[in-house]
Design an enzyme around this catalytic site. Structure first.
Site, PDB file in Angstrom:
ATOM      1  N   HIS A 207      -0.924   7.167  -8.958  1.00 43.31           N
ATOM      2  CA  HIS A 207      -0.375   6.107  -8.118  1.00 43.31           C
ATOM      3  C   HIS A 207      -1.399   5.141  -7.541  1.00 43.31           C
ATOM      4  O   HIS A 207      -1.047   4.066  -7.079  1.00 43.31           O
ATOM      5  CB  HIS A 207       0.395   6.724  -6.938  1.00 43.31           C
ATOM      6  CG  HIS A 207      -0.507   7.283  -5.878  1.00 43.31           C
ATOM      7  ND1 HIS A 207      -1.130   8.496  -5.999  1.00 43.31           N
ATOM      8  CD2 HIS A 207      -0.909   6.778  -4.687  1.00 43.31           C
ATOM      9  CE1 HIS A 207      -1.870   8.731  -4.925  1.00 43.31           C
ATOM     10  NE2 HIS A 207      -1.759   7.708  -4.112  1.00 43.31           N
ATOM     11  N   ARG A 208      -2.695   5.489  -7.558  1.00 44.11           N
ATOM     12  CA  ARG A 208      -3.694   4.647  -6.894  1.00 44.11           C
ATOM     13  C   ARG A 208      -3.843   3.302  -7.598  1.00 44.11           C
ATOM     14  O   ARG A 208      -3.880   3.225  -8.825  1.00 44.11           O
ATOM     15  CB  ARG A 208      -5.049   5.365  -6.827  1.00 44.11           C
ATOM     16  CG  ARG A 208      -5.076   6.497  -5.823  1.00 44.11           C
ATOM     17  CD  ARG A 208      -6.437   7.156  -5.767  1.00 44.11           C
ATOM     18  NE  ARG A 208      -6.437   8.226  -4.779  1.00 44.11           N
ATOM     19  CZ  ARG A 208      -6.839   8.074  -3.511  1.00 44.11           C
ATOM     20  NH1 ARG A 208      -7.288   6.904  -3.103  1.00 44.11           N
ATOM     21  NH2 ARG A 208      -6.799   9.095  -2.674  1.00 44.11           N
TER      22      ARG A 208
END
Length: 354
Positions: A207-208
């Protein structure tokens, strides 16, 4: 004398940690703790069921101040938290980790001369391009009590000549995982719904922004996980931002079993029974260790080198894990009780009772 404590949280992972701490506070007749939610992250999974399952009260205050750039968000939170602290004059403010809510809560309290306790103090990635690193360092600077998960984090603080009292108490996330596994033992798990066999699948999260917003890097990570899984099903709870980027960059997910994001209890159940975890999450690296599931971190550094040294984790750029060790570097799961005892002793001393 009963002490008044305000715990500032801003995202669901911080509520998970707060659940373990609140449970310890409820066993004490010396302190009354209340939660202040900044609303940094909106999460529609935080329903009444979420709080009921974890056995905690919903937040006393919800500022609903999520969204916007870092500076604007932190500024709005600082103003909102300060107002509540002025109206309620707590004896101490507790903050967790490294979010904008953490920094805003610490600054608001420190400027009002209310002592701050920082849980998960001393963590360092030494990458000041990460907003979280800035939040960690500044919060540590204004805190009176610094609760470190490991000796390494305490050593970092000593090198920085931190003025507050530093204590190694273990990791509050260990307490939270033990609580989740105890609750899960009484509930149905997603393994049944997904028809999965224990240790018969890999689990991944991604998700980063530095991973999912870069098409070449994102495609390389997907290919890497596919090759490492070696034919095993890969369960992939897909973050909405990640789903959008995968579609935008036309990256194939053949070999992955994509599901909707899951709640904390379901994630711990999936993690406990996975053969391996691939993730860019900070928290999941440790939770994998607590569940004794090996992890591959999809980043170029980690704020948890202990997970690598004990062999439960490695960076995706490394070729192998170190030999496994079960040394309890993150404590024994009684961190919350140690924090409560230390907070009350500090406040007794400050009030002249000791």
């Amino acid at each position: 004398m009963t002490f008044s404590i305000v715990t500032v949280v801003g995202a669901r992972p911080q509520f998970i940690k707060a659940a373990a701490l609140s449970a310890a506070f409820t066993k004490s007749d010396r302190s009354t703790e209340r939660l202040l939610h900044t609303g940094q992250h909106f999460d529609d999974k935080m329903s009444s069921i979420f709080f009921d399952q974890l056995g905690i009260e919903p937040p006393r205050w919800n500022l609903a101040m999520g969204g916007g750039n870092h500076g604007a968000m932190t500024g709005r939170m600082l103003e909102g938290i300060e107002k509540i602290l002025l109206e309620n004059t707590p004896d101490m403010v507790l903050v967790f980790g490294d979010t904008n809510s953490t920094l805003a809560g610490a600054l608001a309290a420190a400027k009002l001369r209310i002592p701050v306790a920082h849980i998960e103090a001393g963590l360092r990635s030494f990458n000041f391009y990460q907003p979280e690193e800035i939040n960690r360092v500044l919060t540590d600077r204004v805190s009176e009590l610094l609760f470190c998960p490991t000796q390494l984090s305490a050593d970092y603080l000593q090198r920085e000549n931190i003025r507050g009292k530093v204590e190694v108490v273990g990791d509050i996330m260990h307490d939270s995982v033990l609580l989740a596994r105890k609750i899960n033992a009484k509930l149905s798990t997603p393994l049944d719904d997904l028809e999965l066999q224990s240790k018969g699948y890999a689990l991944m999260t991604l998700h980063r922004a530095e991973n999912v917003d870069e098409p070449v890097r994102l495609a390389a990570m997907i290919d890497y996980i596919r090759s490492q899984a070696a034919g095993q099903p890969v369960i992939f709870p897909v973050h909405p931002r990640t789903r959008q980027r995968l579609a935008e960059f036309k990256i194939s997910l053949d070999g992955f079993r994509c599901i909707e994001p899951v709640g904390y209890l379901d994630m711990i159940a999936l993690l406990e029974h996975a053969s391996e975890l691939y993730t860019d999450s900070g928290g999941l690296q440790k939770e994998a260790l607590f569940c004794e599931t090996r992890c591959v971190t999809l980043r170029d550094e980690t704020e948890w080198p202990e997970t690598i040294e004990t062999g439960w984790n490695r960076l995706w750029t490394a070729t192998h894990h170190e030999p496994l060790s079960r040394e309890p570097v993150f404590g024994d799961g009684t961190t919350a009780h140690k924090i409560v005892a230390s907070v009350e002793t500090y406040l007794d001393t400050r009030s002249g009772l000791l």
